[in-house]
Design a protein around this motif. Structure first.
Motif, PDB file in Angstrom:
ATOM      1  N   GLU A 106       0.837  -1.197   0.000  1.00  0.00           N
ATOM      2  CA  GLU A 106       0.000   0.000   0.000  1.00  0.00           C
ATOM      3  C   GLU A 106       0.871   1.247   0.000  1.00  0.00           C
ATOM      4  O   GLU A 106       1.947   1.270   0.605  1.00  0.00           O
ATOM      5  CB  GLU A 106      -0.921   0.001   1.222  1.00  0.00           C
ATOM      6  CG  GLU A 106      -1.891  -1.180   1.235  1.00  0.00           C
ATOM      7  CD  GLU A 106      -2.584  -1.348   2.568  1.00  0.00           C
ATOM      8  OE1 GLU A 106      -1.931  -1.107   3.608  1.00  0.00           O
ATOM      9  OE2 GLU A 106      -3.757  -1.736   2.575  1.00  0.00           O
ATOM     10  N   ILE A 107       0.387   2.297  -0.677  1.00  0.00           N
ATOM     11  CA  ILE A 107       1.101   3.570  -0.689  1.00  0.00           C
ATOM     12  C   ILE A 107       0.802   4.297   0.610  1.00  0.00           C
ATOM     13  O   ILE A 107      -0.350   4.476   0.996  1.00  0.00           O
ATOM     14  CB  ILE A 107       0.671   4.441  -1.883  1.00  0.00           C
ATOM     15  CG1 ILE A 107       0.864   3.673  -3.193  1.00  0.00           C
ATOM     16  CG2 ILE A 107       1.463   5.738  -1.899  1.00  0.00           C
ATOM     17  CD1 ILE A 107       2.293   3.309  -3.495  1.00  0.00           C
ATOM     18  N   ASP A 108       1.835   4.744   1.294  1.00  0.00           N
ATOM     19  CA  ASP A 108       1.690   5.414   2.585  1.00  0.00           C
ATOM     20  C   ASP A 108       2.583   6.644   2.596  1.00  0.00           C
ATOM     21  O   ASP A 108       3.388   6.858   1.676  1.00  0.00           O
ATOM     22  CB  ASP A 108       2.071   4.459   3.717  1.00  0.00           C
ATOM     23  CG  ASP A 108       1.407   4.818   5.036  1.00  0.00           C
ATOM     24  OD1 ASP A 108       0.886   5.945   5.156  1.00  0.00           O
ATOM     25  OD2 ASP A 108       1.425   3.982   5.948  1.00  0.00           O
ATOM     26  N   VAL A 109       2.443   7.475   3.613  1.00  0.00           N
ATOM     27  CA  VAL A 109       3.323   8.631   3.807  1.00  0.00           C
ATOM     28  C   VAL A 109       3.866   8.607   5.223  1.00  0.00           C
ATOM     29  O   VAL A 109       3.286   7.984   6.122  1.00  0.00           O
ATOM     30  CB  VAL A 109       2.601   9.972   3.548  1.00  0.00           C
ATOM     31  CG1 VAL A 109       2.163  10.093   2.111  1.00  0.00           C
ATOM     32  CG2 VAL A 109       1.417  10.130   4.484  1.00  0.00           C
ATOM     33  N   LEU A 110       4.970   9.300   5.421  1.00  0.00           N
ATOM     34  CA  LEU A 110       5.536   9.399   6.758  1.00  0.00           C
ATOM     35  C   LEU A 110       4.580  10.148   7.681  1.00  0.00           C
ATOM     36  O   LEU A 110       3.885  11.075   7.255  1.00  0.00           O
ATOM     37  CB  LEU A 110       6.872  10.139   6.703  1.00  0.00           C
ATOM     38  CG  LEU A 110       7.984   9.506   5.864  1.00  0.00           C
ATOM     39  CD1 LEU A 110       9.219  10.406   5.862  1.00  0.00           C
ATOM     40  CD2 LEU A 110       8.332   8.122   6.391  1.00  0.00           C
ATOM     41  N   VAL A 111       4.528   9.735   8.942  1.00  0.00           N
ATOM     42  CA  VAL A 111       3.689  10.447   9.904  1.00  0.00           C
ATOM     43  C   VAL A 111       4.349  11.767  10.264  1.00  0.00           C
ATOM     44  O   VAL A 111       5.558  11.962  10.092  1.00  0.00           O
ATOM     45  CB  VAL A 111       3.468   9.600  11.175  1.00  0.00           C
ATOM     46  CG1 VAL A 111       2.737   8.326  10.832  1.00  0.00           C
ATOM     47  CG2 VAL A 111       4.789   9.293  11.870  1.00  0.00           C
ATOM     48  N   ASP A 112       3.549  12.689  10.748  1.00  0.00           N
ATOM     49  CA  ASP A 112       4.060  14.003  11.121  1.00  0.00           C
ATOM     50  C   ASP A 112       5.128  13.848  12.203  1.00  0.00           C
ATOM     51  O   ASP A 112       4.942  13.124  13.177  1.00  0.00           O
ATOM     52  CB  ASP A 112       2.918  14.875  11.638  1.00  0.00           C
ATOM     53  CG  ASP A 112       3.301  16.344  11.697  1.00  0.00           C
ATOM     54  OD1 ASP A 112       4.331  16.716  11.093  1.00  0.00           O
ATOM     55  OD2 ASP A 112       2.571  17.119  12.336  1.00  0.00           O
ATOM     56  N   GLY A 113       6.244  14.498  12.019  1.00  0.00           N
ATOM     57  CA  GLY A 113       7.351  14.390  12.962  1.00  0.00           C
ATOM     58  C   GLY A 113       8.485  13.541  12.445  1.00  0.00           C
ATOM     59  O   GLY A 113       9.623  13.686  12.904  1.00  0.00           O
TER      60      GLY A 113
END
Length: 340
Positions: free
Chosen positions: A90-97
């Motif tokens: 699945e395509i994901d993004v880094l979490v904030d921080g």
């Protein structure tokens, strides 16, 4: 862009996928919102923010639209981050921080927070500044809206995130490449001796080039019960990402299974072309225990039957011999009586 309910979990993940041009939606009771691309000079009805063949040093301006579709006031954090393909595909993004190292650092949002009343919408302008030394090929990021709340029954913070994906291709030589590693196979026998077992094949599919990749995969087994699965389309893998692929194949076996995974990768986007097929071989002990157990029971039953038949035949022969001896004795006894 995402078109599915957002996952609710501690530091919940955000999935960004290429879908039809419709708002991505997150909802939980009275809290609900959507994000989507704005219609402007960059395009209309877009599924996500895609910029093809961009020269290094280019600055792109665009807008994301956020709408509070819920019944409660909605405070949102807004940020950009690197996108990647998770090991699950699945395509994901880094979490904030978590610090971005790639295209997430190229994106600047005009605001880092929003506060929307029910039914209210807002536009979030952003710019993408492509570095002068950006490497050619595909780069991916995401613009994320985040709603954080605290579970009343605990001290855990729940992060609900929704965002839109950014695909950007920097002009230059495209060098698609893929590697397959860590291939393993195991056989799981069925409890039903007349049913096939399961061959479980796993491997890592790594995008080692500079373009987005997908591909078609076939698992083939050799031997008396050899078979070939229909081609399966692989998920899209971003450059630098690795996914773990697992397949279950119904397989008949008498003790050993050999075969191969045949992968035909293909670059995604403008100038996409198939790459040379990749083949990885495997072999594994595949003992159908239930079938062998059944055969053993049948063999024991046959042996017991043979022994019983032989015993009866021997007993019959012995009885016949005893009867013959007794008959001879009776004849001798009769002859002796006549002589007297």
């Amino acid at each position: 862009m995402l078109r599915r309910p957002l996952t609710f979990a501690l530091l919940g993940s955000l999935l960004l996928a290429i879908v039809a041009p419709a708002p991505a939606t997150a909802a939980d009771g009275g809290v609900a919102w959507t994000v989507q691309t704005a219609d402007n000079a960059q395009g209309t009805g877009r599924a996500n923010f895609t910029y093809d063949v961009v020269d290094p040093g280019t600055v792109i301006s665009d807008v994301m639209t956020v709408v509070n579709t819920g019944t409660e006031p909605l405070p949102l954090a807004v940020y950009a981050a690197d996108a990647f393909t998770a090991s699950t595909g699945e395509i994901d993004v880094l979490v904030d921080g978590q610090p971005s190292q790639g295209a997430g650092t190229w994106v600047s949002v005009a605001t880092t927070s929003l506060s929307l009343a029910p039914g209210e919408s807002a536009e979030v302008p952003f710019t993408v500044t492509v570095p002068a030394d950006a490497r050619p090929g595909d780069h991916a990021a995401g613009i994320v809206t985040s709603f954080t709340s605290t579970d009343a029954s605990s001290t855990l913070s729940v992060d609900r995130r929704l965002g839109t994906r950014i695909n950007l291709r920097v002009a230059g030589e495209l060098l698609p490449a893929v590697s397959v590693s860590g291939l393993s196979a195991r056989y799981e026998a069925s409890w039903n001796p007349f049913d096939s077992g399961r061959l479980v094949v796993e491997y890592a599919f790594a995008n080692t080039g500079n373009t987005r990749l997908t591909g078609a995969e076939t698992v083939a087994t050799a031997g008396l019960f050899g078979a070939r699965t229909p081609p399966v389309q692989l998920t899209e893998v971003l450059p630098g990402s690795t996914v773990v692929v697992a397949r279950e194949v119904p397989t008949f076996s008498l003790g050993w299974v050999a075969g191969s995974v045949e992968l035909t990768p293909e670059a995604v986007g403008l100038g996409a072309a198939p790459l040379a097929p990749v083949t990885a071989e495997f072999s594994v002990a595949a003992v159908p225990w239930s079938l062998y157990a059944l055969l053993a029971v049948i063999l024991v039953a046959v042996l017991v039957a043979v022994l019983l038949v032989r015993r009866r035949m021997r007993a019959g022969a012995a009885d016949a011999a005893d009867a013959a001896v007794a008959a001879r004795r009776r004849r001798r006894g009769g002859a002796a009586a006549q002589a007297d």
